[in-house]
Design a protein around this motif. Sequence first.
Motif, PDB file in Angstrom:
ATOM      1  N   LEU A  38       0.817  -1.174   0.209  1.00  0.00           N
ATOM      2  CA  LEU A  38      -0.118  -0.005  -0.044  1.00  0.00           C
ATOM      3  C   LEU A  38       1.002   1.410   0.087  1.00  0.00           C
ATOM      4  O   LEU A  38       0.374   2.285  -0.777  1.00  0.00           O
ATOM      5  CB  LEU A  38      -0.925   0.008   1.179  1.00  0.00           C
ATOM      6  CG  LEU A  38      -1.902   1.036   1.471  1.00  0.00           C
ATOM      7  CD1 LEU A  38      -2.663   1.221   0.320  1.00  0.00           C
ATOM      8  CD2 LEU A  38      -2.730   1.114   2.771  1.00  0.00           C
ATOM      9  N   VAL A  39       1.918   1.216   0.867  1.00  0.00           N
ATOM     10  CA  VAL A  39       2.753   2.473   0.977  1.00  0.00           C
ATOM     11  C   VAL A  39       3.616   2.704  -0.382  1.00  0.00           C
ATOM     12  O   VAL A  39       3.653   3.960  -0.941  1.00  0.00           O
ATOM     13  CB  VAL A  39       3.748   2.495   2.119  1.00  0.00           C
ATOM     14  CG1 VAL A  39       4.749   3.520   2.333  1.00  0.00           C
ATOM     15  CG2 VAL A  39       2.884   2.448   3.497  1.00  0.00           C
ATOM     16  N   LEU A  40       4.292   1.606  -0.715  1.00  0.00           N
ATOM     17  CA  LEU A  40       5.079   1.821  -2.029  1.00  0.00           C
ATOM     18  C   LEU A  40       4.403   1.716  -3.330  1.00  0.00           C
ATOM     19  O   LEU A  40       4.527   2.898  -4.146  1.00  0.00           O
ATOM     20  CB  LEU A  40       5.967   0.627  -1.882  1.00  0.00           C
ATOM     21  CG  LEU A  40       6.977   0.223  -0.923  1.00  0.00           C
ATOM     22  CD1 LEU A  40       7.641  -0.929  -1.294  1.00  0.00           C
ATOM     23  CD2 LEU A  40       7.971   1.260  -1.013  1.00  0.00           C
ATOM     24  N   GLY A  41       3.101   1.448  -3.333  1.00  0.00           N
ATOM     25  CA  GLY A  41       2.089   1.600  -4.629  1.00  0.00           C
ATOM     26  C   GLY A  41       1.536   2.977  -4.514  1.00  0.00           C
ATOM     27  O   GLY A  41       1.584   3.694  -5.723  1.00  0.00           O
ATOM     28  N   LEU A  82      10.672   1.026  -8.371  1.00  0.00           N
ATOM     29  CA  LEU A  82       9.842   0.256  -7.895  1.00  0.00           C
ATOM     30  C   LEU A  82       9.177  -0.784  -8.549  1.00  0.00           C
ATOM     31  O   LEU A  82       8.891  -2.053  -8.150  1.00  0.00           O
ATOM     32  CB  LEU A  82       8.617   0.769  -6.959  1.00  0.00           C
ATOM     33  CG  LEU A  82       9.235   2.065  -5.863  1.00  0.00           C
ATOM     34  CD1 LEU A  82       8.296   2.713  -5.186  1.00  0.00           C
ATOM     35  CD2 LEU A  82       9.636   0.733  -4.710  1.00  0.00           C
ATOM     36  N   VAL A  83       8.721  -0.295  -9.755  1.00  0.00           N
ATOM     37  CA  VAL A  83       8.144  -1.574 -10.896  1.00  0.00           C
ATOM     38  C   VAL A  83       9.191  -2.357 -11.261  1.00  0.00           C
ATOM     39  O   VAL A  83       8.974  -3.745 -11.454  1.00  0.00           O
ATOM     40  CB  VAL A  83       7.617  -0.699 -12.229  1.00  0.00           C
ATOM     41  CG1 VAL A  83       7.312  -1.708 -13.076  1.00  0.00           C
ATOM     42  CG2 VAL A  83       6.374   0.477 -11.540  1.00  0.00           C
ATOM     43  N   ILE A  84      10.464  -1.825 -11.347  1.00  0.00           N
ATOM     44  CA  ILE A  84      11.479  -2.925 -11.750  1.00  0.00           C
ATOM     45  C   ILE A  84      11.779  -3.934 -10.715  1.00  0.00           C
ATOM     46  O   ILE A  84      11.717  -5.171 -11.002  1.00  0.00           O
ATOM     47  CB  ILE A  84      12.754  -2.094 -12.076  1.00  0.00           C
ATOM     48  CG1 ILE A  84      12.769  -1.464 -13.598  1.00  0.00           C
ATOM     49  CG2 ILE A  84      13.811  -3.191 -12.247  1.00  0.00           C
ATOM     50  CD1 ILE A  84      14.026  -0.322 -13.724  1.00  0.00           C
ATOM     51  N   LEU A  85      11.775  -3.302  -9.359  1.00  0.00           N
ATOM     52  CA  LEU A  85      12.146  -4.290  -8.123  1.00  0.00           C
ATOM     53  C   LEU A  85      10.919  -5.234  -8.242  1.00  0.00           C
ATOM     54  O   LEU A  85      10.865  -6.440  -8.106  1.00  0.00           O
ATOM     55  CB  LEU A  85      12.092  -3.423  -6.835  1.00  0.00           C
ATOM     56  CG  LEU A  85      11.890  -4.277  -5.604  1.00  0.00           C
ATOM     57  CD1 LEU A  85      13.246  -5.318  -5.535  1.00  0.00           C
ATOM     58  CD2 LEU A  85      12.067  -3.414  -4.326  1.00  0.00           C
ATOM     59  N   PHE A 100      -0.071  -6.679  -3.904  1.00  0.00           N
ATOM     60  CA  PHE A 100      -0.717  -5.418  -3.171  1.00  0.00           C
ATOM     61  C   PHE A 100      -0.125  -4.139  -3.568  1.00  0.00           C
ATOM     62  O   PHE A 100      -0.722  -3.215  -4.080  1.00  0.00           O
ATOM     63  CB  PHE A 100      -0.361  -5.397  -1.568  1.00  0.00           C
ATOM     64  CG  PHE A 100      -1.249  -6.294  -1.090  1.00  0.00           C
ATOM     65  CD1 PHE A 100      -2.528  -6.374  -0.506  1.00  0.00           C
ATOM     66  CD2 PHE A 100      -0.614  -7.626  -0.661  1.00  0.00           C
ATOM     67  CE1 PHE A 100      -2.899  -7.228   0.157  1.00  0.00           C
ATOM     68  CE2 PHE A 100      -1.075  -8.576   0.254  1.00  0.00           C
ATOM     69  CZ  PHE A 100      -2.445  -8.285   0.384  1.00  0.00           C
ATOM     70  N   PHE A 101       1.076  -4.062  -4.190  1.00  0.00           N
ATOM     71  CA  PHE A 101       1.814  -2.982  -4.900  1.00  0.00           C
ATOM     72  C   PHE A 101       1.285  -2.780  -6.146  1.00  0.00           C
ATOM     73  O   PHE A 101       0.890  -1.601  -6.317  1.00  0.00           O
ATOM     74  CB  PHE A 101       3.385  -3.083  -4.777  1.00  0.00           C
ATOM     75  CG  PHE A 101       3.957  -2.188  -5.985  1.00  0.00           C
ATOM     76  CD1 PHE A 101       4.359  -1.062  -5.391  1.00  0.00           C
ATOM     77  CD2 PHE A 101       4.106  -2.634  -7.168  1.00  0.00           C
ATOM     78  CE1 PHE A 101       5.292   0.047  -6.388  1.00  0.00           C
ATOM     79  CE2 PHE A 101       4.887  -1.756  -8.029  1.00  0.00           C
ATOM     80  CZ  PHE A 101       5.076  -0.422  -7.526  1.00  0.00           C
TER      81      PHE A 101
END
Length: 270
Positions: free
Chosen positions: A95-98, A112-115, A154-155
């Motif tokens: 939730l936080v990272l998304g 973040l998408v690559i991770l 969730f992300f």
Amino acid sequence: MTTLSTTLPHSRNPGRIIAVAILALVAGFALLGPHLVPGDPFAQSLMKALAGPEAGAPLGYDHLGRSLYHRLAHALRLSPIIALAAVATAGTAGLVLGTLAAVRGGWVERALVILADALMALPGLLMVLIVLAIMPGTAMGFWAGLSLVLWVEFFRLTRAATRATLASPAVQAAKLLGFRWPYIFRTHLWPEIAPLILTAAAFGTATAIMAIAALGFVSVGMRAPTPELGLMMVELLPYWREAPMALLTPVIATFALLLGVTLLAGSRAP
């Protein structure tokens, strides 16, 4: 009449009622069972190996003379607690990272998408096994491994829902009026994200419980003598001819737990 016809299907969802009933029975047995019939899930009596039910062990005994009733009650507390802890951690991180990725955009979102994509390229059970190799046979190992696997979903859900909501006129108007991000998140973003997160959490809990049982069944999960559903199955499998009901006990319990969680998740799906 129109109001009744539109609200009854939601308030009396048969799948949700069945799911709640199954989970209530499982939780009641896990929490209250040992108090109704006191006993020790670790106590052994080889004289009672594979013996049938009796007053102190309503489900009989396993191959080491341990009460299946008390071991099952302990196992039905252990697996859901690990699963719920992993889902809570993964849900919070996703939730936080998304939200951060959708709001900030640019290199933050790309990183973040690559991770997330890199973690998705690895099979989930392999990730859990890697963590368990570092922390073998521990609840913390399962929690860490399952959290690393589950946060990606969730992300992705949070990022997609947040990006769509940020483009809405309501959010644009709130930004122009000078409202801060905490207010925008609470008023506009969270109502759109919450149903997706709750549904993913229910499915994620079922996935985590199944993964714990599966790894226990192949003897790479919790270590003996810890009562765990998959470990109980693999321990009793060689004795299925002599005591088939002893083997079916953890199988039925696992099926009931997964059925309840899956029905609850399905009843929440849009």
